[in-house]
Design a protein around this motif. Structure first.
Motif, PDB file in Angstrom:
ATOM      1  N   MET A   1       5.696   6.838  -4.475  1.00 17.23           N
ATOM      2  CA  MET A   1       5.489   8.093  -3.758  1.00 17.23           C
ATOM      3  C   MET A   1       6.590   9.089  -4.096  1.00 17.23           C
ATOM      4  O   MET A   1       6.328  10.251  -4.391  1.00 17.23           O
TER       5      MET A   1
ATOM      6  N   GLU B   1       0.620  17.614   1.805  1.00 13.50           N
ATOM      7  CA  GLU B   1      -0.508  17.203   2.645  1.00 13.50           C
ATOM      8  C   GLU B   1      -1.637  16.562   1.851  1.00 13.50           C
ATOM      9  O   GLU B   1      -2.206  15.575   2.261  1.00 13.50           O
TER      10      GLU B   1
ATOM     11  N   GLN C   1       4.318  11.933   6.732  1.00 13.56           N
ATOM     12  CA  GLN C   1       4.441  13.385   6.931  1.00 13.56           C
ATOM     13  C   GLN C   1       5.903  13.786   7.017  1.00 13.56           C
ATOM     14  O   GLN C   1       6.350  14.748   6.393  1.00 13.56           O
TER      15      GLN C   1
ATOM     16  N   VAL D   1      -1.373   8.128   0.002  1.00 13.89           N
ATOM     17  CA  VAL D   1      -0.164   7.316   0.201  1.00 13.89           C
ATOM     18  C   VAL D   1      -0.346   6.392   1.404  1.00 13.89           C
ATOM     19  O   VAL D   1      -0.055   5.193   1.344  1.00 13.89           O
ATOM     20  N   VAL D   2      -0.853   6.949   2.492  1.00 15.28           N
ATOM     21  CA  VAL D   2      -1.037   6.147   3.693  1.00 15.28           C
ATOM     22  C   VAL D   2      -2.067   5.041   3.457  1.00 15.28           C
ATOM     23  O   VAL D   2      -1.873   3.891   3.860  1.00 15.28           O
TER      24      VAL D   2
ATOM     25  N   GLN E   1      -0.974  12.927   1.202  1.00 13.73           N
ATOM     26  CA  GLN E   1      -0.669  12.026   2.321  1.00 13.73           C
ATOM     27  C   GLN E   1      -1.722  10.948   2.535  1.00 13.73           C
ATOM     28  O   GLN E   1      -1.394   9.774   2.762  1.00 13.73           O
ATOM     29  N   PHE E   2      -2.985  11.332   2.447  1.00 12.67           N
ATOM     30  CA  PHE E   2      -4.052  10.372   2.727  1.00 12.67           C
ATOM     31  C   PHE E   2      -3.985   9.202   1.750  1.00 12.67           C
ATOM     32  O   PHE E   2      -4.084   8.031   2.141  1.00 12.67           O
TER      33      PHE E   2
ATOM     34  N   MET F   1      -2.574   3.413  11.075  1.00  7.93           N
ATOM     35  CA  MET F   1      -2.715   4.598  10.233  1.00  7.93           C
ATOM     36  C   MET F   1      -1.933   5.772  10.818  1.00  7.93           C
ATOM     37  O   MET F   1      -1.220   6.473  10.095  1.00  7.93           O
ATOM     38  N   GLU F   2      -2.054   5.971  12.093  1.00  8.13           N
ATOM     39  CA  GLU F   2      -1.338   7.068  12.742  1.00  8.13           C
ATOM     40  C   GLU F   2       0.170   6.849  12.627  1.00  8.13           C
ATOM     41  O   GLU F   2       0.925   7.776  12.326  1.00  8.13           O
TER      42      GLU F   2
ATOM     43  N   GLY G   1       1.176   7.281   9.030  1.00  3.79           N
ATOM     44  CA  GLY G   1       0.920   8.667   8.640  1.00  3.79           C
ATOM     45  C   GLY G   1       1.984   9.619   9.141  1.00  3.79           C
ATOM     46  O   GLY G   1       2.449  10.485   8.390  1.00  3.79           O
TER      47      GLY G   1
END
Lengths: 212, 212
Positions: A203, A116, A110, A122-123, A119-120, A102-103, A106
């Motif tokens: 996206m 922002e 970004q 899409v990830v 983002q959640f 995830m990181e 993510g």
DNA sequence: ACCTGAACACCGTTCAAGT
DNA sequence: ACCTGAACACCGTTCAAGT
């Protein structure tokens, strides 16, 4: 840890038992519990061990898109080489390896300039898609655990599945029967990356819509 | 079958054992094997029982997009009401319930006019995303099997996860820490549908590119 | 044809007892 | 501090014996 991975790679998910691991380490099964909380931790740690390397290697790409594709590619290789990784990833979303994915994803999303608040989602879409296919590939590998010539066995298996699909009622299963025709020849990796590209394209098209 | 679903719904995935099922049916555990090959079949049949209803209900939508969204919505409800369905779906991609999903999604993707050679990839992307999130939600539900007020427990759990994420090194986990802020408030269903829309948007943008 | 239930071959995990 | 290994409480599955 290394012993656990060795057993998993050689004999598959089900072969990792505390008894087998103890025998491999020439100790008692109870001894392992001094170092490890339970089997879940054992599998999570082994999985993270492998995912960590994938992410480190992929981070060296040039553009964010390239890095994401490199992560997907690396994850595919990892699951291809260690099918139990796919099963473990899809089974437990709260393990550290998933957080690591995830990181990694993510930070690239970004960098792509996604707003922002989007983002959640899409990830999560990218991550869920990866974990979903990871589980499917792992299930496939579970059917033929260890073999000298896996590509051959896999193709025979897909051929058998396709043949079974072709026997379904054409009126009720037109699409599945159409897929059956290309199933034995299709490339898993290509399809995996195509899915990633599809989500990235979505996206971008939403991004354009939001800021015309 | 009904007895099995009853046990699964009431006490969770792990509670379905041949001994428990036999006790529920007031028979011997061996007797079940006369009617059912093994536990895998039992779970696959129970899962298909539920997925079949979802797909039948969703097929009544107007546009292909609506039908796909209705399928996703229905699947979300099904997993929300029967978390073991999520686990079972993500575990075994060759079971009939998954094939049923594939056919249902596939026929709608065909109706959307996606070129044939792209259909398999699009359907796999949608399906894998759904199965991936299904597995994740099922894992979440496994943590708190049965509770009068699940929404409350869930929020407390997510709060605890978010708090743990906030303790991570900011330099190493900037994205996860950002997500942690919105994690307890986010709506699973909304996120699920957002992912579907993202893939559909990607599909459309690629379609436009292919036929300008 | 269908059911019984003990038996088999396993699990993960615990824990008194050792060193 | 760390290890031993028997014991516990389970599993899925089989199968001789019943009805």
């Amino acid at each position: 840890m290394e012993a656990a991975i060795e057993i998993l790679d050689k004999n598959g998910e089900d072969a990792l038992t505390f008894r087998a691991l103890a025998a491999h380490l020439e100790t008692g099964s109870g001894a392992i519990y001094w170092h490890v909380a339970d089997k879940d931790y054992l599998l999570a740690a082994a999985t993270d061990h492998i995912v960590a390397r994938v992410m480190a290697d992929a981070a060296r790409g040039s553009s964010p898109r390239d890095v994401i594709r490199a992560m997907a590619n690396g994850l595919f290789d990892a699951i291809d080489g260690h099918p139990w990784v796919g099963g473990q990833l899809s089974r437990n979303p709260w393990q550290y390896a998933v957080l690591r994915l995830m990181e990694g994803i993510g930070s690239q999303v970004q960098a792509l300039g996604v707003p922002e608040r989007a983002q959640f989602n899409v990830v999560t879409a990218l991550l869920s898609f990866m974990l979903g296919l990871a589980g499917q590939y792992a299930a496939g590998a579970r059917l033929f655990p260890r073999d000298a010539d896996r590509a051959e066995v896999r193709k025979a298996h897909l051929g058998a599945v396709a043949a079974k699909w072709m026997e379904l009622d054409p009126a009720e299963h037109p699409f599945v029967r159409q897929v059956a025709k290309v199933l034995p020849e299709h490339d898993d990796r290509e399809q995996f990356l195509a899915g990633i590209d599809l989500i990235l394209a979505g996206m971008e098209s939403i991004q354009k819509l939001g800021a015309p």
